[in-house]
Structure formats: structure tokens, C-alpha cells
Design a protein around this motif. Structure first.
Motif, PDB file in Angstrom:
ATOM      1  N   ARG A  81       0.840  -1.204   0.000  1.00 56.12           N
ATOM      2  CA  ARG A  81       0.000   0.000   0.000  1.00 56.12           C
ATOM      3  C   ARG A  81       0.874   1.252   0.000  1.00 56.12           C
ATOM      4  NH1 ARG A  81      -4.863   1.666   4.111  1.00 56.12           N
ATOM      5  NH2 ARG A  81      -5.540   3.409   2.860  1.00 56.12           N
ATOM      6  N   LYS A  82       1.965   1.226   0.751  1.00 49.93           N
ATOM      7  CA  LYS A  82       2.893   2.364   0.764  1.00 49.93           C
ATOM      8  C   LYS A  82       3.509   2.598  -0.610  1.00 49.93           C
ATOM      9  CE  LYS A  82       4.123   1.785   5.590  1.00 49.93           C
ATOM     10  NZ  LYS A  82       5.161   1.335   6.542  1.00 49.93           N
ATOM     11  N   ARG A  83       3.633   1.542  -1.398  1.00 53.37           N
ATOM     12  CA  ARG A  83       4.187   1.644  -2.753  1.00 53.37           C
ATOM     13  C   ARG A  83       3.108   1.996  -3.777  1.00 53.37           C
ATOM     14  NH1 ARG A  83       8.681  -2.880  -3.629  1.00 53.37           N
ATOM     15  NH2 ARG A  83       9.643  -2.799  -1.584  1.00 53.37           N
ATOM     16  N   ASP A  84       1.872   2.196  -3.319  1.00 50.71           N
ATOM     17  CA  ASP A  84       0.720   2.519  -4.174  1.00 50.71           C
ATOM     18  C   ASP A  84       0.318   1.371  -5.090  1.00 50.71           C
ATOM     19  OD1 ASP A  84       0.342   5.059  -3.095  1.00 50.71           O
ATOM     20  OD2 ASP A  84       1.791   5.952  -4.483  1.00 50.71           O
ATOM     21  N   TRP A  85       0.656   0.138  -4.710  1.00 54.30           N
ATOM     22  CA  TRP A  85       0.192  -1.033  -5.461  1.00 54.30           C
ATOM     23  C   TRP A  85      -1.197  -1.431  -4.987  1.00 54.30           C
ATOM     24  CZ3 TRP A  85       5.116  -4.578  -4.966  1.00 54.30           C
ATOM     25  CH2 TRP A  85       6.186  -3.985  -5.650  1.00 54.30           C
ATOM     26  N   ILE A  86      -1.583  -0.982  -3.803  1.00 52.93           N
ATOM     27  CA  ILE A  86      -2.899  -1.273  -3.222  1.00 52.93           C
ATOM     28  C   ILE A  86      -3.604   0.044  -2.950  1.00 52.93           C
ATOM     29  CG2 ILE A  86      -4.068  -2.154  -1.161  1.00 52.93           C
ATOM     30  CD1 ILE A  86      -1.987  -4.352  -1.008  1.00 52.93           C
ATOM     31  N   GLU A  87      -4.857   0.155  -3.410  1.00 47.60           N
ATOM     32  CA  GLU A  87      -5.644   1.370  -3.169  1.00 47.60           C
ATOM     33  C   GLU A  87      -6.327   1.333  -1.811  1.00 47.60           C
ATOM     34  OE1 GLU A  87      -8.443   2.145  -6.272  1.00 47.60           O
ATOM     35  OE2 GLU A  87      -6.898   2.234  -7.810  1.00 47.60           O
ATOM     36  N   HIS A  88      -6.939   0.211  -1.487  1.00 52.06           N
ATOM     37  CA  HIS A  88      -7.690   0.065  -0.237  1.00 52.06           C
ATOM     38  C   HIS A  88      -7.394  -1.307   0.365  1.00 52.06           C
ATOM     39  CE1 HIS A  88     -10.034   3.603  -1.287  1.00 52.06           C
ATOM     40  NE2 HIS A  88     -10.238   3.058  -2.473  1.00 52.06           N
ATOM     41  N   LEU A  89      -7.418  -1.333   1.693  1.00 49.40           N
ATOM     42  CA  LEU A  89      -7.123  -2.566   2.416  1.00 49.40           C
ATOM     43  C   LEU A  89      -7.895  -2.556   3.721  1.00 49.40           C
ATOM     44  CD1 LEU A  89      -5.287  -5.069   3.077  1.00 49.40           C
ATOM     45  CD2 LEU A  89      -3.617  -3.427   3.951  1.00 49.40           C
ATOM     46  N   HIS A  90      -8.653  -3.611   3.971  1.00 44.82           N
ATOM     47  CA  HIS A  90      -9.315  -3.761   5.268  1.00 44.82           C
ATOM     48  C   HIS A  90      -9.528  -5.240   5.555  1.00 44.82           C
ATOM     49  CE1 HIS A  90     -13.340  -4.551   3.544  1.00 44.82           C
ATOM     50  NE2 HIS A  90     -13.061  -3.605   2.692  1.00 44.82           N
ATOM     51  N   THR A  91      -9.833  -5.526   6.793  1.00 40.09           N
ATOM     52  CA  THR A  91     -10.052  -6.921   7.170  1.00 40.09           C
ATOM     53  C   THR A  91     -11.374  -7.417   6.589  1.00 40.09           C
ATOM     54  OG1 THR A  91     -11.042  -6.226   9.249  1.00 40.09           O
ATOM     55  CG2 THR A  91      -8.697  -6.773   9.288  1.00 40.09           C
ATOM     56  N   LEU A  92     -11.447  -8.718   6.415  1.00 39.28           N
ATOM     57  CA  LEU A  92     -12.695  -9.320   5.938  1.00 39.28           C
ATOM     58  C   LEU A  92     -13.751  -9.227   7.030  1.00 39.28           C
ATOM     59  CD1 LEU A  92     -11.423 -12.591   4.204  1.00 39.28           C
ATOM     60  CD2 LEU A  92     -12.351 -10.561   3.093  1.00 39.28           C
ATOM     61  N   PRO A  93     -15.026  -9.156   6.647  1.00 38.78           N
ATOM     62  CA  PRO A  93     -16.078  -9.186   7.665  1.00 38.78           C
ATOM     63  C   PRO A  93     -16.094 -10.553   8.364  1.00 38.78           C
ATOM     64  CG  PRO A  93     -17.014  -9.259   5.452  1.00 38.78           C
ATOM     65  CD  PRO A  93     -15.547  -9.048   5.295  1.00 38.78           C
ATOM     66  N   GLY A  94     -16.621 -10.598   9.557  1.00 37.45           N
ATOM     67  CA  GLY A  94     -16.639 -11.811  10.368  1.00 37.45           C
ATOM     68  C   GLY A  94     -17.209 -13.026   9.665  1.00 37.45           C
ATOM     69  N   ARG A  95     -18.176 -12.831   8.781  1.00 36.53           N
ATOM     70  CA  ARG A  95     -18.805 -13.976   8.102  1.00 36.53           C
ATOM     71  C   ARG A  95     -17.817 -14.718   7.204  1.00 36.53           C
ATOM     72  NH1 ARG A  95     -20.523  -9.474   4.966  1.00 36.53           N
ATOM     73  NH2 ARG A  95     -19.916  -9.714   2.804  1.00 36.53           N
ATOM     74  N   ASP A  96     -16.727 -14.042   6.798  1.00 35.86           N
ATOM     75  CA  ASP A  96     -15.740 -14.653   5.904  1.00 35.86           C
ATOM     76  C   ASP A  96     -14.533 -15.216   6.632  1.00 35.86           C
ATOM     77  OD1 ASP A  96     -17.244 -14.109   3.643  1.00 35.86           O
ATOM     78  OD2 ASP A  96     -16.286 -12.175   3.307  1.00 35.86           O
ATOM     79  N   GLY A  97     -14.445 -15.021   7.933  1.00 38.82           N
ATOM     80  CA  GLY A  97     -13.306 -15.525   8.684  1.00 38.82           C
ATOM     81  C   GLY A  97     -12.156 -14.533   8.689  1.00 38.82           C
ATOM     82  N   LEU A  98     -10.990 -15.041   9.014  1.00 37.69           N
ATOM     83  CA  LEU A  98      -9.798 -14.204   9.136  1.00 37.69           C
ATOM     84  C   LEU A  98      -9.217 -13.914   7.757  1.00 37.69           C
ATOM     85  CD1 LEU A  98      -7.925 -12.983  11.307  1.00 37.69           C
ATOM     86  CD2 LEU A  98      -6.587 -15.083  11.183  1.00 37.69           C
TER      87      LEU A  98
END
Length: 111
Positions: A81-98
């Protein structure tokens, strides 16, 4: 929702998870080195492809506690993300697991 970027409109509808991703990278049961190599490969290939979304699934902590791939994979994704290869990043919702929901920036648009 015509006045919102599609990413933010989806966030208003609910958390983005594996069902909303273009692809799923399932790292459940993988060793740390194998997971690191898989993430590195996906990130390298994404730099030359169109913008896309990815769900990264990880194994839950073992019974009684222990290490997971959450921190090492998370660090790798934050570095991207710091290299701008990723625009957005967040954890999956609980229904999808870790895991993580990632919007890969893809190839920069020209002109």
C-alpha cells in the motif's frame, strides 16, 4: 448511488467480503514462506493488470492460541500500500473468517 465512487457506495451497502472480490487467495493451512511467496506473486502480477479486488483468506488461530499469518501477511500488504500497489485494504467481515479485502491498484492509467 450515482454520487459515490463504487468502492464507497459498496461500503455504505455493507462490508466488502469474499463474495464481492474478483478473486480469492486462500492461504488457509499454508506455511509462512509459501504465503509470503503467494502474496508477492499476486502483487507483482497486479502491477501489470487492470484494477481488481482480492480477498485473502487466512487460517484462524489454532486451538489454545498460537501464531497466525495475519501479521506477516498484513505487513506485506501494508508495504504494498505504501508503494501505491494497493488502493484500499481492510479486514474481511466476520462472516468470511480471518483475512483481508484488498483493492489492487493495477497498471497506472495513461493520459
Amino acid at each position: 448511488m450515482p454520487h459515490f465512487d463504487p468502492f464507497y457506495a459498496d461500503k455504505l451497502r455493507g462490508p466488502l467480503g469474499a463474495a464481492e472480490a474478483d478473486a480469492v487467495l486462500d492461504l488457509t493451512g499454508k506455511a509462512a514462506a509459501e504465503a509470503e511467496a503467494a502474496i508477492r506473486d499476486v502483487l507483482e502480477r497486479s502491477r501489470f493488470a487492470r484494477r481488481s479486488t482480492l480477498a485473502v483468506k487466512l487460517s484462524p488461530p489454532p486451538e489454545g492460541g498460537g501464531e497466525t499469518l495475519f501479521q506477516p501477511v498484513g505487513r506485506q500488504l501494508l508495504d504494498a500500500r505504501k508503494r501505491d500497489w494497493i488502493e484500499h485494504l481492510h479486514t474481511l467481515p466476520g462472516r468470511d473468517g480471518l483475512g483481508f479485502f484488498v483493492v489492487l491498484a493495477g497498471r497506472p492509467r495513461e493520459g
